[in-house]
Write an enzyme that holds these catalytic residues in place. Structure first.
Site, PDB file in Angstrom:
ATOM      1  N   ARG A  48      49.572  28.634  42.650  1.00  0.00           N
ATOM      2  CA  ARG A  48      50.791  27.869  42.963  1.00  0.00           C
ATOM      3  C   ARG A  48      50.864  27.613  44.476  1.00  0.00           C
ATOM      4  O   ARG A  48      51.334  28.470  45.237  1.00  0.00           O
ATOM      5  CB  ARG A  48      52.024  28.670  42.527  1.00  0.00           C
ATOM      6  CG  ARG A  48      52.111  28.879  41.011  1.00  0.00           C
ATOM      7  CD  ARG A  48      53.127  29.916  40.661  1.00  0.00           C
ATOM      8  NE  ARG A  48      52.735  31.238  41.152  1.00  0.00           N
ATOM      9  CZ  ARG A  48      53.554  32.287  41.221  1.00  0.00           C
ATOM     10  NH1 ARG A  48      54.810  32.177  40.862  1.00  0.00           N
ATOM     11  NH2 ARG A  48      53.104  33.439  41.661  1.00  0.00           N
ATOM     12  N   GLY A 135      43.018  52.799  42.908  1.00  0.00           N
ATOM     13  CA  GLY A 135      43.729  52.263  44.075  1.00  0.00           C
ATOM     14  C   GLY A 135      43.115  52.659  45.403  1.00  0.00           C
ATOM     15  O   GLY A 135      41.965  52.327  45.698  1.00  0.00           O
ATOM     16  N   ASP A 202      43.262  49.164  30.842  1.00  0.00           N
ATOM     17  CA  ASP A 202      42.981  49.290  32.273  1.00  0.00           C
ATOM     18  C   ASP A 202      42.259  50.611  32.562  1.00  0.00           C
ATOM     19  O   ASP A 202      41.240  50.645  33.258  1.00  0.00           O
ATOM     20  CB  ASP A 202      44.295  49.210  33.061  1.00  0.00           C
ATOM     21  CG  ASP A 202      44.080  49.362  34.551  1.00  0.00           C
ATOM     22  OD1 ASP A 202      43.658  48.390  35.199  1.00  0.00           O
ATOM     23  OD2 ASP A 202      44.306  50.476  35.072  1.00  0.00           O
ATOM     24  N   LYS A 206      38.329  51.353  33.828  1.00  0.00           N
ATOM     25  CA  LYS A 206      37.980  52.241  34.956  1.00  0.00           C
ATOM     26  C   LYS A 206      37.038  53.344  34.488  1.00  0.00           C
ATOM     27  O   LYS A 206      36.105  53.728  35.206  1.00  0.00           O
ATOM     28  CB  LYS A 206      39.261  52.824  35.563  1.00  0.00           C
ATOM     29  CG  LYS A 206      40.094  51.766  36.282  1.00  0.00           C
ATOM     30  CD  LYS A 206      41.504  52.245  36.549  1.00  0.00           C
ATOM     31  CE  LYS A 206      42.305  51.213  37.319  1.00  0.00           C
ATOM     32  NZ  LYS A 206      43.747  51.496  37.361  1.00  0.00           N
ATOM     33  N   GLY A 305      49.458  49.607  43.519  1.00  0.00           N
ATOM     34  CA  GLY A 305      50.376  49.036  44.513  1.00  0.00           C
ATOM     35  C   GLY A 305      49.599  48.226  45.546  1.00  0.00           C
ATOM     36  O   GLY A 305      48.419  48.486  45.803  1.00  0.00           O
TER      37      GLY A 305
END
Ligand code: NDP
Ligand code: HSE
Length: 432
Positions: A48, A135, A202, A206, A305
């Protein structure tokens, strides 16, 4: 110090990509010093174009990701779009046009890592993906490089922040499942489609990546036994608490005792409160690695995050840029052992089975006989009549270690007993 900048194409500018761009800008001088050349954001591909993106020069934004990765002046492509396509084609195109790639895309690596590794090798480029698992936690590089001289036998841990956040909120704050999932999504932990988190896809992706690297073999998403957390109830959590346990979604990758095969699985499991994984709260991840010479290692930190994940991406970016300046590449795929992945039935562990049974004489003996017939040894039994006196009782059986196939056979036979009104839950018990 080289003054001509290394040019970076950023594919995706969402939760992770926007943080990558921010750190590249705010830490430009440090990155330059560490790499030995400036790094310049040369283009940012998004879906977008009209969306306001703070701190990003609008002139860099494009919706033509293909044209961006085909540019001859791009040195490194950072792929943080996610999903299988167009990410796969963009990455292989980037290799073909001379760029190395940093990706956080565990779904793609677990689905078709072989294509990416082969393309990287064919074109002599780097493929780095520290952010794809756990992460911010440095885990891929320790497995790929620091432990390259050791034999890893087991990798066990919490590798999905969203589900850990949900289970933690349900267990410690009495939160409802949906409420906790909404909170995890708002905090940027969940995948674009949170089904990937809560159904265990997910974590399974992993686990596939970890098992492949740890055991030097190819493990794909389909090879990983997967169960999510959608069936975990507050009754399971309460039962776990009574046993001095909590419930976590675990990823467990093991080399068989004879060293000739491996297993990889993701499922909720009860673990004792005394186990270090029990105290992993919120969206944190923690992974144990057991290696023959090193012994047991534990890796812990924020597992999801934007900012934590961007830290891992930036670490890879620095490594890839350094390699580029040195005219070298880092480690590629190591799948020489070609170990087969055994089915879940071969896994040996303990089980917590919760049954609704008729509250009458002989039922316990009948149930115990079914376990014995299937070679599953019982450790403890707890029976409790219902306060409403409806003639039913709750029976909780905890077993010793048994093959998963034997446990499945036991449960199938239990379901056929007239006196067993229902199998309320089956949960594996790990970490003892
Ligand atoms: P987001 O959904 O927040 O961002 C995705 C970005 O990709 C958006 O900027 C989107 O554009 C862009 N995009 C989507 N499709 C296209 C396309 N066809 N062409 C160009 N751009 C496109 O995802 P995340 O940042 O959360 O995740 C990115 C990757 O990082 C995924 O692989 C994820 O699994 C992984 N990851 C995420 C973690 C997290 O905590 N969020 C942690 C570890 C890994 P637009 O902005 O216009 O919509
Ligand atoms: N959705 C993932 C998680 C992001 O919750 O762990 C980090 O890979």
């Amino acid at each position: 110090m080289r003054t001509r900048p290394l040019k970076v194409a950023l594919l995706g500018c969402g939760v992770v990509g926007s943080e990558v761009a921010r750190i590249m800008t705010t830490h430009a001088d440090d990155l330059t010093a560490r790499i030995g050349a400036p790094v310049e954001l040369a283009g940012v591909a998004v879906r977008r174009p009209g969306k306001v993106r703070e701190g990003i020069d609008p002139a860099l934004i494009t919706t033509d990701a293909t044209a961006l990765v085909e540019r001859d002046d791009i040195d490194v492509v950072v792929e943080v779009i996610g999903g299988i396509e167009p990410a796969r084609t963009l990455i292989t195109t980037a290799f073909a046009h001379g760029a190395s790639v940093v990706s956080a895309n565990k779904a793609l690596l677990a689905e078709d890592g072989a294509t990416l590794y082969e393309a990287a090798e064919r074109h002599g480029r780097d493929l780095y993906f520290e952010a794809a698992v756990a992460g911010a936690i440095p885990l891929i590089r320790p497995l790929r490089e620091s432990l390259a001289g050791d034999t890893v036998n087991r990798v066990l841990g919490i590798v999905n922040g969203t589900t850990n956040f949900i289970l933690d909120r349900m267990d410690t704050a009495g939160a409802g499942y949906s409420e906790a999932l909404d909170e995890a999504t708002a905090l940027g932990y969940a995948e674009a489609d949170p089904t990937a988190d809560v159904e265990g896809f997910d974590a399974a992706a992993k686990a596939a990546i970890l098992a492949g690297i740890a055991f030097h073999t190819r493990v794909r998403l389909d090879d990983v036994h997967r169960e999510g957390i959608t069936e975990v109830t507050s009754a399971d959590l309460a039962s776990a608490q009574r046993m001095g346990c909590t419930v976590k979604l675990l990823a467990i990758c093991e080399r068989a005792a004879d060293g000739r095969s491996v297993t990889a699985r993701v499922h909720p499991a009860m673990i004792p409160l005394s186990h270090p994984l029990a105290s992993v709260r919120e969206a944190y991840n923690a992974v144990f690695v057991e290696a023959a010479a090193a012994g047991q290692l534990m890796f812990y930190g924020p597992g999801a995050g934007g900012s934590p994940t961007a830290s891992a991406v930036l670490g890879d970016l620095v490594a890839v840029c350094r390699n580029k300046l040195a005219g070298a590449t880092g480690p590629g795929e190591s799948a020489y052992t070609r170990l087969p992945v055994s089915p879940m039935g071969d896994v040996v562990t303990r089980y917590h089975i919760s049954l609704d049974v008729a509250d009458k004489p002989g039922v316990l003996a009948q149930v115990a006989a079914v376990f014995a017939e299937h070679g599953v040894s019982i450790d403890t039994v707890r029976q409790k009549g219902r306060p409403d006196g409806d003639g039913e009782a709750s029976l909780v059986v905890v077993t010793h270690r048994a093959r998963d196939a034997a446990l499945s056979g036991t449960v199938e036979a239990l379901r056929k007993l007239d006196t067993v009104r229902g199998v309320a839950s089956i949960m594996r018990v790990e970490g003892e």
